[in-house]
Design a protein around this motif. Structure first.
Motif, PDB file in Angstrom:
ATOM      1  N   GLU A   1       0.825  -1.210   0.000  1.00  0.00           N
ATOM      2  CA  GLU A   1       0.000   0.000   0.000  1.00  0.00           C
ATOM      3  C   GLU A   1       0.855   1.253   0.000  1.00  0.00           C
ATOM      4  O   GLU A   1       0.541   2.243  -0.683  1.00  0.00           O
ATOM      5  N   LEU A   2       1.933   1.230   0.770  1.00  0.00           N
ATOM      6  CA  LEU A   2       2.835   2.388   0.794  1.00  0.00           C
ATOM      7  C   LEU A   2       3.499   2.595  -0.570  1.00  0.00           C
ATOM      8  O   LEU A   2       3.610   3.736  -1.048  1.00  0.00           O
ATOM      9  N   LEU A   3       3.924   1.530  -1.197  1.00  0.00           N
ATOM     10  CA  LEU A   3       4.591   1.663  -2.502  1.00  0.00           C
ATOM     11  C   LEU A   3       3.613   2.090  -3.587  1.00  0.00           C
ATOM     12  O   LEU A   3       3.958   2.869  -4.477  1.00  0.00           O
ATOM     13  N   ARG A   4       2.381   1.585  -3.543  1.00  0.00           N
ATOM     14  CA  ARG A   4       1.392   1.991  -4.554  1.00  0.00           C
ATOM     15  C   ARG A   4       0.983   3.446  -4.394  1.00  0.00           C
ATOM     16  O   ARG A   4       0.662   4.116  -5.380  1.00  0.00           O
ATOM     17  N   ALA A   5       0.959   3.935  -3.164  1.00  0.00           N
ATOM     18  CA  ALA A   5       0.551   5.320  -2.943  1.00  0.00           C
ATOM     19  C   ALA A   5       1.573   6.319  -3.460  1.00  0.00           C
ATOM     20  O   ALA A   5       1.219   7.461  -3.779  1.00  0.00           O
ATOM     21  N   THR A   6       2.827   5.928  -3.547  1.00  0.00           N
ATOM     22  CA  THR A   6       3.897   6.828  -3.999  1.00  0.00           C
ATOM     23  C   THR A   6       4.647   6.179  -5.150  1.00  0.00           C
ATOM     24  O   THR A   6       5.772   5.684  -4.985  1.00  0.00           O
ATOM     25  N   PRO A   7       4.068   6.154  -6.336  1.00  0.00           N
ATOM     26  CA  PRO A   7       4.737   5.464  -7.458  1.00  0.00           C
ATOM     27  C   PRO A   7       5.972   6.183  -7.972  1.00  0.00           C
ATOM     28  O   PRO A   7       6.800   5.570  -8.649  1.00  0.00           O
ATOM     29  N   GLU A   8       6.130   7.481  -7.676  1.00  0.00           N
ATOM     30  CA  GLU A   8       7.272   8.241  -8.188  1.00  0.00           C
ATOM     31  C   GLU A   8       8.449   8.266  -7.218  1.00  0.00           C
ATOM     32  O   GLU A   8       9.427   8.970  -7.471  1.00  0.00           O
ATOM     33  N   CYS A   9       8.369   7.533  -6.118  1.00  0.00           N
ATOM     34  CA  CYS A   9       9.422   7.525  -5.114  1.00  0.00           C
ATOM     35  C   CYS A   9      10.205   6.219  -5.197  1.00  0.00           C
ATOM     36  O   CYS A   9       9.652   5.162  -5.496  1.00  0.00           O
TER      37      CYS A   9
END
Length: 869
Positions: free
Chosen positions: A220-228
């Protein structure tokens, strides 16, 4: 912003602590050292009232009367916040690092044997890949993250963001921390939808140290910030990422022997002797080359050198001249291998008393060490703030976010030697100190937010009174600092402590704050429950002001519920249409008893024949009382006279929805009584009368008629044949019982010698005694049809009636026979019924076989041969 942010540690010490004046720091030592609980509202000054924007609400945090929430007024909506520039991000990153400690600066430790891992991490992060750096505690993960941050400073448009994942099991607070670091949005906490929309535009290298979550939460954390691009530092015990996350894995192993010796020499400041080198090799084997163990080993060797006075200046001096006690002449040996593997006890025994007192406080707080500005008040020593640097140099502390904690394994080692014996007293002292400090008007909320872990640890270890006071003063500060995870935890702990202490007013406050927090986060059901609880408690206390504030918040909850119901109305299912005919046909196998009818749409009849089409015949294949399933001359008289042709015509043929299997046909064989009674039979004769009713007149013989029901498939006929064969066997047993019952009922009256005989079985009739004409006269032939006047004549035999005619039936208590000499009309005689065959009565002069009609499978055949003397 904290007024002491960016200052050095000496300036903080001189100012009396972070965010507090010198007078406040001086007065902090008195209540903590004397053991008296400070009054939270003691310091004079205005209340710390903070106004926040939480989604669509304006939240006013009032530490006196409780938080007030109202809808965001039109025209006060904020636009999209701007991102911080490089200078602002540098200031924010410095505020997120551990504070600068007073005293001489601590020399940095070299990063040895990590060049290959460093190059690989920088290369993967430059490609936009996320990497998980896995290594045991003490393997140097934090030091490697510092090197990566220096190499990736200008790699991403939003720079490098450092976040501590310690204590976070869900990605919500981490996303808010990332948003607050990149965007310049003070006093604003967006709702979830807006938060996700803004963090999607963040392009940064995120260094997440001490990660404690994995699996779906990490996805969930990775999907919320795809540009990081994330660098996740975790231990092997942390839950692994899912297979769909596409996170690279980099493992940190222990150092080699040469690297361990080099790290030991760098910490000691001199080359090792041969004895020390051999000892370092054994320690490397026992500790698997963890860098933390060699940092602690270097501290033990430095302490040994100080105790042995190995410096040249010390050798020239006279022992005991300038000292209070004589110097020990013995030489301190090298630590043993066990002391090198668990060095906490030995290191703690050689540090200052203030440092040992700080270790006791850290053990009482679960490993959390308070800020060095609080140690003078907690320890009672004005120079206790230097103990943090002393413990950090020994390797007993490790940096975690904005604070310091005991290193891995140190707390357990210290508790084993008695450092945890005074844990309850130390926690109570820390709770009283923090209750005074967090409620002081000069302490900014951001400073309280950085001390959240130590405050929560003191709250967990204190008694109920101290815990309730600390929660009451710390909750508004956590709310104003936007550290809402700590806000919720302190509110729940405070509500439990207030309940145990019997403080109803404080309990109502905590429930009110929990309801406001749930409303801000969109948990409407939880908000209603908490606010109703608070309103009830304040109503019992006659707190009008608090009750009005709770009802205002509850009105907002009702508005949210109405808006949610309008946006997504509840699912409404229409009632099923009534189908009486479908119900009648779908449940034909239910036995139709007089007390329980088969279906509500069909009147309860003794037997419901299915003289219908093939569809109806298949729907009721198991009913033994259905005469349409029989064939042959005995099938016609088994139609119940209560069922008329009109009733049969009204029922439309309906194909059953579910096909009936062979097992179901065999099992569902309802037994339906013929006679309808309002009460169950009480005597044996009544039982057999229900099964074998007597006909008032004999039935004339009938010619064979073809079956009215078309033959079914071969497989259906086989099943019907098995059912009817089983029924024929049962009828045989019942017929045998009939003879016994008739004999018992007529035992008091002897039948006439020339009366008719009753056969005892449907297959073979017993010989009877009849009146003879003469020896050579032939016996009278039985008539083909019954007399029109309804009477019985001598020599008439009972046979099946003709098709289409239903014989009349007058039930009686017992069967009777009429002598052949005086026939009387209307005398009842035995006759076949609609369900079972009955014995026939014949009056002949000689043995002649009676007329036997062809029968179908399972049909009982009544033959009554007679013999003449």
């Amino acid at each position: 912003m904290d007024r002491t942010q960016g200052q050095s540690g000496r300036d903080e010490q001189g100012a009396g602590g972070p965010g507090t004046p010198s007078s406040a720091s001086a007065s902090a030592a008195a209540p903590a050292s004397t053991g008296q609980a400070p009054t939270p509202s003691g310091p004079a000054g205005p209340a710390r009232v903070v106004t926040l924007t939480a989604g669509d609400f304006t939240l006013t945090v009032n530490p006196v009367d409780g938080s007030e929430i109202e809808p965001l007024r039109p025209g006060t909506e904020r636009g999209r916040p701007a991102k911080r520039d490089a200078a602002a991000r540098a200031v924010r990153d410095a505020a997120a690092r551990p504070p600068v400690l007073p005293g001489p600066p601590i020399s940095g430790r070299p990063l040895l044997a990590r060049g290959e891992e460093l190059e690989r991490l920088v290369r993967l992060l430059g490609r936009g890949r996320s990497v998980r750096l896995t290594g045991p505690s003490g393997s140097g993960r934090s030091a490697l993250l510092d090197a990566v941050a220096a190499r990736c400073a200008g790699l991403a448009p939003d720079g490098v963001v450092r976040i501590s994942g310690y204590g976070h099991q869900q990605p919500g607070e981490l996303l808010h921390a990332l948003y607050a670091t990149v965007y310049d949005a003070p006093r604003e906490r967006p709702e979830r939808d807006e938060l996700l929309a803004r963090v999607r535009d963040i392009g940064a290298v995120v260094l997440l140290d001490d990660l404690e979550m994995g699996g779906s939460a990490l996805d969930e954390l990775l999907r919320a910030t795809p540009e990081c691009a994330y660098l996740l530092a975790a231990t092997p015990e942390t839950k692994a990422p899912s297979d769909d996350s596409h996170v690279e894995e980099v493992f940190l192993t222990g150092l080699g022997k040469e690297d361990c010796v080099a790290l030991l020499e760098a910490g000691l400041g001199r080359p090792l002797t041969d004895e020390e080198t051999a000892w370092a090799g054994d320690l490397r084997f026992a500790s698997e080359g963890l860098p933390l163990r060699f940092v602690q080993a270097a501290a033990m060797l430095r302490q040994r050198d100080e105790l042995n006075h190995s410096d040249e200046d010390d050798d020239e001096e006279e022992p005991g001249v300038f000292e209070e006690r004589p110097r020990d002449s013995g030489v301190v040996p090298l630590p043993t291998l066990a002391e090198g593997a668990a060095p906490a006890e030995l290191l703690a025994s050689r540090v200052s008393e203030s440092a040992r007192a700080a270790l006791r406080i850290a053990c009482a707080l679960g490993g959390e060490l308070p800020h060095h500005a609080h140690l003078p008040a907690l320890v009672g020593d004005t120079h206790a703030d230097t103990a943090v640097a002393e413990l950090l140099d020994c390797g007993l502390l490790t940096p975690v976010g904005t604070r310091y904690r005991l290193a891995a394994g140190v707390a357990r080692q210290l508790e084993d030697v008695g450092y945890g014996d005074t844990a309850s007293e130390e926690a109570r002292t820390a709770a009283r100190h923090y209750a005074w400090w967090t409620g002081h008007a000069s302490v900014v909320p951001e400073r309280v937010g950085r001390e959240a872990d130590a405050v929560l640890a003191a709250l967990a270890g204190a008694d109920v009174v101290a815990a309730a006071v600390l929660a009451r003063t710390a909750a508004p500060a956590f709310a104003a600092s936007l550290h809402w995870e700590a806000w919720e935890r302190v509110l729940r702990s405070g509500a439990e402590a207030a309940r145990k202490a019997g403080e109803v007013a404080e309990q109502a406050y905590f429930h009110h704050e929990l309801g406001v927090l749930a409303l801000c986060e969109g948990r409407v059901d939880r908000a209603r429950a908490e606010l109703e609880t608070s309103i009830g408690l304040r109503g019992a206390l006659a707190d009008k002001r608090g009750t009005v504030a709770g009802r205002r918040a509850l009105a907002l909850v009702v508005d949210r519920e109405v808006a949610g119901a309008a946006a997504s109305p509840p699912l409404r299912l229409e009632a099923p249409a009534a189908a009486s005919e479908a119900v009648t046909v779908a449940t034909p196998a239910t036995p139709a008893t007089p007390a329980t009818p088969a279906t509500p749409a069909t009147p309860a009849t003794p037997a419901t024949p299915a003289v219908r089409t093939d569809a109806v015949t298949k729907a009721v294949p198991a009913a033994k009382s259905a005469p349409a399933l029989r064939s042959g001359p005995a099938a016609a008289p088994r139609v119940d006279p209560a069922v008329s042709a009109a009733a049969v015509t009204r029922v439309a043929p309906v194909t059953p929805a579910v096909p009936v299997s062979a097992e179901a046909v065999t099992r569902m064989t309802p037994v339906v009584p013929v006679n309808r009674r309002s009460e169950p039979p009480t005597t044996l004769s009544e039982v057999f009368e229900d099964a074998f009713p007597l006909s008032p007149q004999p039935a004339p013989p009938a010619a064979p008629v073809p079956a009215t029901v078309p033959a079914g498939p071969a497989r259906g006929a086989g099943r019907r044949r098995r059912v009817l064969l089983a029924a024929a066997g049962a009828l045989t047993v019942v017929a045998l019982g009939t003879v016994v019952s008739l004999a018992m009922s007529s035992s008091d009256t002897e039948p006439p010698a020339d009366g008719p005989a009753v056969s005892s079985t449907p297959t073979t009739a017993a010989p009877t005694t009849v009146q003879q004409n003469s020896g050579n006269d032939p016996a009278e032939e039985p008539p083909v049809t019954a007399p029109s006047d309804g009477g019985t004549t001598p020599g008439a035999s009972a046979a099946a009636p003709s098709p289409g005619r239903t014989p009349g039936r007058t039930p009686s208590r017992r069967p009777s026979s009429t002598p052949s000499n005086s026939p009387r009309p209307g005398t009842p005689s035995t006759a076949p019924t609609a369900t079972e065959p009955t014995p026939t009565v014949t009056e002949t002069g000689e043995a002649t076989p009676t007329a036997t009609a062809p029968t179908g499978p399972g049909t009982a055949t009544a033959t009554s041969p007679t013999t003449a003397p």
